[in-house]
Design a protein around this motif. Structure first.
Motif, mmCIF file in Angstrom:
data_model
loop_
_atom_site.group_PDB
_atom_site.id
_atom_site.type_symbol
_atom_site.label_atom_id
_atom_site.label_comp_id
_atom_site.label_asym_id
_atom_site.label_seq_id
_atom_site.Cartn_x
_atom_site.Cartn_y
_atom_site.Cartn_z
ATOM 1 N N THR A 196 84.990 30.641 16.042
ATOM 2 C CA THR A 196 85.379 31.106 14.713
ATOM 3 C C THR A 196 86.576 30.325 14.177
ATOM 4 O OG1 THR A 196 86.762 32.824 15.727
ATOM 5 C CG2 THR A 196 84.518 33.454 15.084
ATOM 6 N N ARG A 197 86.902 29.233 14.855
ATOM 7 C CA ARG A 197 87.997 28.404 14.361
ATOM 8 C C ARG A 197 87.626 27.805 13.008
ATOM 9 N NH1 ARG A 197 87.773 26.525 19.614
ATOM 10 N NH2 ARG A 197 86.879 24.545 18.903
ATOM 11 N N THR A 198 88.615 27.685 12.142
ATOM 12 C CA THR A 198 88.362 27.189 10.788
ATOM 13 C C THR A 198 87.715 25.810 10.809
ATOM 14 O OG1 THR A 198 90.272 28.429 9.955
ATOM 15 C CG2 THR A 198 89.452 26.631 8.585
ATOM 16 N N ALA A 199 88.196 24.932 11.677
ATOM 17 C CA ALA A 199 87.645 23.579 11.739
ATOM 18 C C ALA A 199 86.162 23.601 12.090
ATOM 19 C CB ALA A 199 88.419 22.734 12.754
ATOM 20 N N HIS A 200 85.770 24.528 12.971
ATOM 21 C CA HIS A 200 84.365 24.625 13.363
ATOM 22 C C HIS A 200 83.513 25.133 12.197
ATOM 23 C CE1 HIS A 200 80.986 24.854 16.067
ATOM 24 N NE2 HIS A 200 80.769 26.115 15.723
ATOM 25 N N LEU A 201 84.013 26.153 11.473
ATOM 26 C CA LEU A 201 83.278 26.702 10.338
ATOM 27 C C LEU A 201 83.146 25.685 9.211
ATOM 28 C CD1 LEU A 201 84.691 30.325 10.303
ATOM 29 C CD2 LEU A 201 82.316 29.669 10.654
ATOM 30 N N ILE A 202 84.195 24.883 9.026
ATOM 31 C CA ILE A 202 84.112 23.829 8.011
ATOM 32 C C ILE A 202 83.026 22.824 8.407
ATOM 33 C CG2 ILE A 202 85.334 21.860 6.996
ATOM 34 C CD1 ILE A 202 87.883 23.540 7.067
ATOM 35 N N GLY A 203 82.957 22.528 9.702
ATOM 36 C CA GLY A 203 81.916 21.617 10.187
ATOM 37 C C GLY A 203 80.519 22.187 9.988
ATOM 38 N N LEU A 204 80.362 23.498 10.247
ATOM 39 C CA LEU A 204 79.066 24.148 10.022
ATOM 40 C C LEU A 204 78.698 24.118 8.537
ATOM 41 C CD1 LEU A 204 79.270 27.283 12.369
ATOM 42 C CD2 LEU A 204 77.824 25.258 12.672
ATOM 43 N N LYS A 205 79.695 24.344 7.693
ATOM 44 C CA LYS A 205 79.437 24.303 6.255
ATOM 45 C C LYS A 205 78.997 22.910 5.822
ATOM 46 C CE LYS A 205 81.596 25.112 1.739
ATOM 47 N NZ LYS A 205 82.730 25.724 1.017
ATOM 48 N N LYS A 206 79.630 21.906 6.346
ATOM 49 C CA LYS A 206 79.273 20.532 5.992
ATOM 50 C C LYS A 206 77.858 20.204 6.454
ATOM 51 C CE LYS A 206 81.144 15.832 6.203
ATOM 52 N NZ LYS A 206 82.271 14.995 6.715
ATOM 53 N N ARG A 207 77.485 20.706 7.625
ATOM 54 C CA ARG A 207 76.160 20.413 8.179
ATOM 55 C C ARG A 207 75.058 21.197 7.465
ATOM 56 N NH1 ARG A 207 72.561 19.326 12.209
ATOM 57 N NH2 ARG A 207 71.584 21.066 13.335
ATOM 58 N N TRP A 208 75.281 22.490 7.208
ATOM 59 C CA TRP A 208 74.234 23.344 6.646
ATOM 60 C C TRP A 208 74.326 23.500 5.134
ATOM 61 C CZ3 TRP A 208 70.191 25.153 9.512
ATOM 62 C CH2 TRP A 208 70.303 25.018 10.900
ATOM 63 N N ARG A 209 75.468 23.106 4.555
ATOM 64 C CA ARG A 209 75.709 23.245 3.109
ATOM 65 C C ARG A 209 75.552 24.701 2.666
ATOM 66 N NH1 ARG A 209 74.647 17.796 -0.227
ATOM 67 N NH2 ARG A 209 75.456 16.373 1.333
ATOM 68 N N VAL A 210 76.136 25.569 3.453
ATOM 69 C CA VAL A 210 76.194 26.998 3.175
ATOM 70 C C VAL A 210 77.659 27.403 3.311
ATOM 71 C CG1 VAL A 210 75.457 29.297 3.937
ATOM 72 C CG2 VAL A 210 73.857 27.375 4.056
ATOM 73 N N SER A 211 78.141 28.298 2.445
ATOM 74 C CA SER A 211 79.555 28.649 2.457
ATOM 75 C C SER A 211 79.978 29.259 3.796
ATOM 76 C CB SER A 211 79.870 29.628 1.321
ATOM 77 O OG SER A 211 79.372 30.917 1.615
ATOM 78 N N MET A 212 81.250 29.108 4.134
ATOM 79 C CA MET A 212 81.788 29.675 5.361
ATOM 80 C C MET A 212 81.597 31.193 5.378
ATOM 81 S SD MET A 212 85.248 27.346 5.272
ATOM 82 C CE MET A 212 86.147 28.260 6.522
ATOM 83 N N GLN A 213 81.781 31.833 4.225
ATOM 84 C CA GLN A 213 81.627 33.284 4.154
ATOM 85 C C GLN A 213 80.173 33.701 4.365
ATOM 86 O OE1 GLN A 213 84.156 35.126 0.887
ATOM 87 N NE2 GLN A 213 84.490 32.942 0.488
ATOM 88 N N ALA A 214 79.231 32.923 3.824
ATOM 89 C CA ALA A 214 77.818 33.239 4.023
ATOM 90 C C ALA A 214 77.423 33.040 5.483
ATOM 91 C CB ALA A 214 76.951 32.367 3.115
ATOM 92 N N ILE A 215 77.990 32.020 6.126
ATOM 93 C CA ILE A 215 77.724 31.793 7.548
ATOM 94 C C ILE A 215 78.251 32.970 8.367
ATOM 95 C CG2 ILE A 215 78.312 30.360 9.549
ATOM 96 C CD1 ILE A 215 78.371 27.952 7.599
ATOM 97 N N ALA A 216 79.480 33.402 8.065
ATOM 98 C CA ALA A 216 80.071 34.534 8.793
ATOM 99 C C ALA A 216 79.269 35.814 8.548
ATOM 100 C CB ALA A 216 81.524 34.727 8.370
ATOM 101 N N HIS A 217 78.839 36.028 7.322
ATOM 102 C CA HIS A 217 78.070 37.228 6.999
ATOM 103 C C HIS A 217 76.725 37.213 7.705
ATOM 104 C CE1 HIS A 217 75.988 40.300 4.555
ATOM 105 N NE2 HIS A 217 77.208 40.785 4.371
ATOM 106 N N ARG A 218 76.102 36.032 7.758
ATOM 107 C CA ARG A 218 74.829 35.893 8.483
ATOM 108 C C ARG A 218 75.018 36.245 9.962
ATOM 109 N NH1 ARG A 218 69.555 36.123 9.507
ATOM 110 N NH2 ARG A 218 68.629 34.232 10.385
ATOM 111 N N CYS A 219 76.099 35.762 10.535
ATOM 112 C CA CYS A 219 76.359 36.037 11.957
ATOM 113 C C CYS A 219 76.697 37.504 12.190
ATOM 114 C CB CYS A 219 77.474 35.128 12.465
ATOM 115 S SG CYS A 219 76.955 33.392 12.584
ATOM 116 N N LYS A 220 77.316 38.144 11.194
ATOM 117 C CA LYS A 220 77.554 39.590 11.300
ATOM 118 C C LYS A 220 76.210 40.336 11.305
ATOM 119 C CE LYS A 220 78.981 42.076 7.737
ATOM 120 N NZ LYS A 220 78.119 43.291 7.627
ATOM 121 N N ASN A 221 75.296 39.930 10.419
ATOM 122 C CA ASN A 221 73.975 40.573 10.378
ATOM 123 C C ASN A 221 73.207 40.381 11.678
ATOM 124 O OD1 ASN A 221 74.248 41.565 7.771
ATOM 125 N ND2 ASN A 221 73.247 39.812 6.806
ATOM 126 N N LEU A 222 73.456 39.257 12.341
ATOM 127 C CA LEU A 222 72.757 38.969 13.598
ATOM 128 C C LEU A 222 73.459 39.583 14.810
ATOM 129 C CD1 LEU A 222 71.790 35.219 12.992
ATOM 130 C CD2 LEU A 222 70.238 37.186 13.033
#
Length: 388
Positions: free
Chosen positions: A268-294
């Motif tokens: 959940t480090r910011t640098a990792h989430l920024i990397g996920l956002k760059k790779r998937w082109r989905v906002s950091m908040q949407a990624i976190a919300h998706r992981c909460k749902n899962l």
């Protein structure tokens, strides 16, 4: 025999519905338009009802105020009612109804432009999978939506990796995509079916690529999941809340397939989430919300993450939001360019041919200067036909 003065047929010329459409499209009341023209609101009502027709001097002023060519008000039109399905607006009520009505008017114009284009250019056929009968379409679970999103990916021969260009993908599968100025912070996008073809209208005032891609996937969710929904259903808050929740689930599952994001969301480090956002082109908040749902993040962890972004002032504008390029529709503007190239229409004569100014054609097609779009290959129909 006495000479009789015969006046022109009064059934031609000015088209009352065009005035209503142009006025509603800019969210202007009859009283406001009348005030700018120096006439009464009753006169505008007469014009729109077809009981009277404006003199050309008045029509010129109307055209200037409503930003339309005079030819627009003289072009016959047909009703879209009966061929258009429910409009999936996210907000319905006194504060947004005027904005919704304006967007509906512009969508009708987009549909009219598409009818003209499709007489000459073959566009991709809509390729939207039907929901399997084993699902209860009036009460879809999170797991149901998860499986349906996976099926759509398989139907479109997508793997489980990032989608390179969401808008190009939609256009390739026959969905008409455009960008409009929404005119309200409460409306990011909306969608509908017209004559068996889905339309997705995205906000041109949202500059975040990641958020706009989620909006597009959300509207795809409505198109896939809610084809059976009526306009009356959409206006019922309980049903609207349910279909909005389902469309959000779909967007998360479609953009971030379960197995892939679970394998990659290990920090959940910011640098990792920024990397996920760059790779998937989905906002950091949407990624976190998706992981909460899962179930990867619990409610407390998710809230703590959002508080962290709030402290840094990144809830509205995240890292990379100003760097990732906005995806643009390109199908219709390419089709229009093809018509011009082949001499089927001349840009200087667009107003007389279709009633829309060239500027309006570009807006309806979703064109924005200095933006590039990836689009499917198109072909002209009736290749031997001479230019019109």
């Amino acid at each position: 025999m006495r000479n009789v003065v015969r006046f022109p047929d009064r059934t031609g010329g000015f088209v009352p519905q065009r005035l209503s459409e142009a006025r509603v499209a800019v969210a202007t009341s009859r009283a406001d338009l009348a005030r700018q023209l120096g006439i009464t609101g009753q006169a505008i009502a007469y014009y729109e009802a077809g009981d009277r027709r404006p003199d050309m001097d008045v029509l010129l002023k109307i055209a200037d105020i409503l930003n339309q060519p005079v030819s627009f008000f003289l072009k016959p039109t047909k009703s879209i009612e009966g061929v258009r399905g429910a409009r999936y607006f996210r907000s319905v009520g006194p504060k947004t109804n005027k904005v919704n009505a304006a967007l509906e008017a512009k969508t009708k114009w987009l549909w009219e432009l598409l009818q003209f284009i499709m007489r000459h250019v073959k566009l991709p056929t809509p390729n939207i999978p039907l929901i399997d009968e084993r699902y209860d379409i009036d009460s879809l679970s999170f797991e149901d939506v998860e499986e349906i999103a996976r099926c759509v990916r398989r139907h479109w021969s997508l793997g489980d990796g990032p989608i390179a260009n969401m808008i190009a993908l939609l256009e390739t599968h026959g969905i008409i995509v455009s960008r409009f100025t929404m005119g309200s912070e409460k409306i990011d996008a909306f969608s509908c079916w017209i004559e068996g073809r889905p339309y997705i209208l995205l906000g041109s005032d949202k500059s975040s690529c990641a958020r706009s891609r989620f909006d597009a996937a959300h509207e795809l969710g409505h198109i896939v999941l809610h084809r059976h929904i009526t306009q009356e259903d959409v206006e019922a808050k309980s049903i609207r809340d349910r279909i909005e929740r389902e469309a959000n689930w779909f967007a998360g599952a479609f953009l971030l397939p379960k197995e892939s994001i679970l394998a990659e969301f290990y920090s959940t480090r910011t640098a990792h989430l920024i990397g996920l956002k760059k790779r998937w082109r989905v906002s950091m908040q949407a990624i976190a919300h998706r992981c909460k749902n899962l179930g990867v993040l619990d409610e407390g962890q998710y809230i703590a993450f959002r508080k962290y972004l709030a402290v840094k002032g990144e809830l509205k504008v995240e890292p990379l939001d100003n760097e990732l390029p906005l995806e643009m529709p390109g199908l219709l503007i390419k089709a229009w360019a093809l018509l011009v190239q082949r001499g089927i229409i001349h840009e200087n004569g667009a107003e007389e041919a279709i009633g829309f100014s060239l500027d309006m054609v570009q807006k309806l097609c979703g064109y924005m200067p200095e933006q590039k779009a990836e689009v499917p290959t198109l072909q002209i129909l009736n290749k031997g036909r001479s230019p019109a």
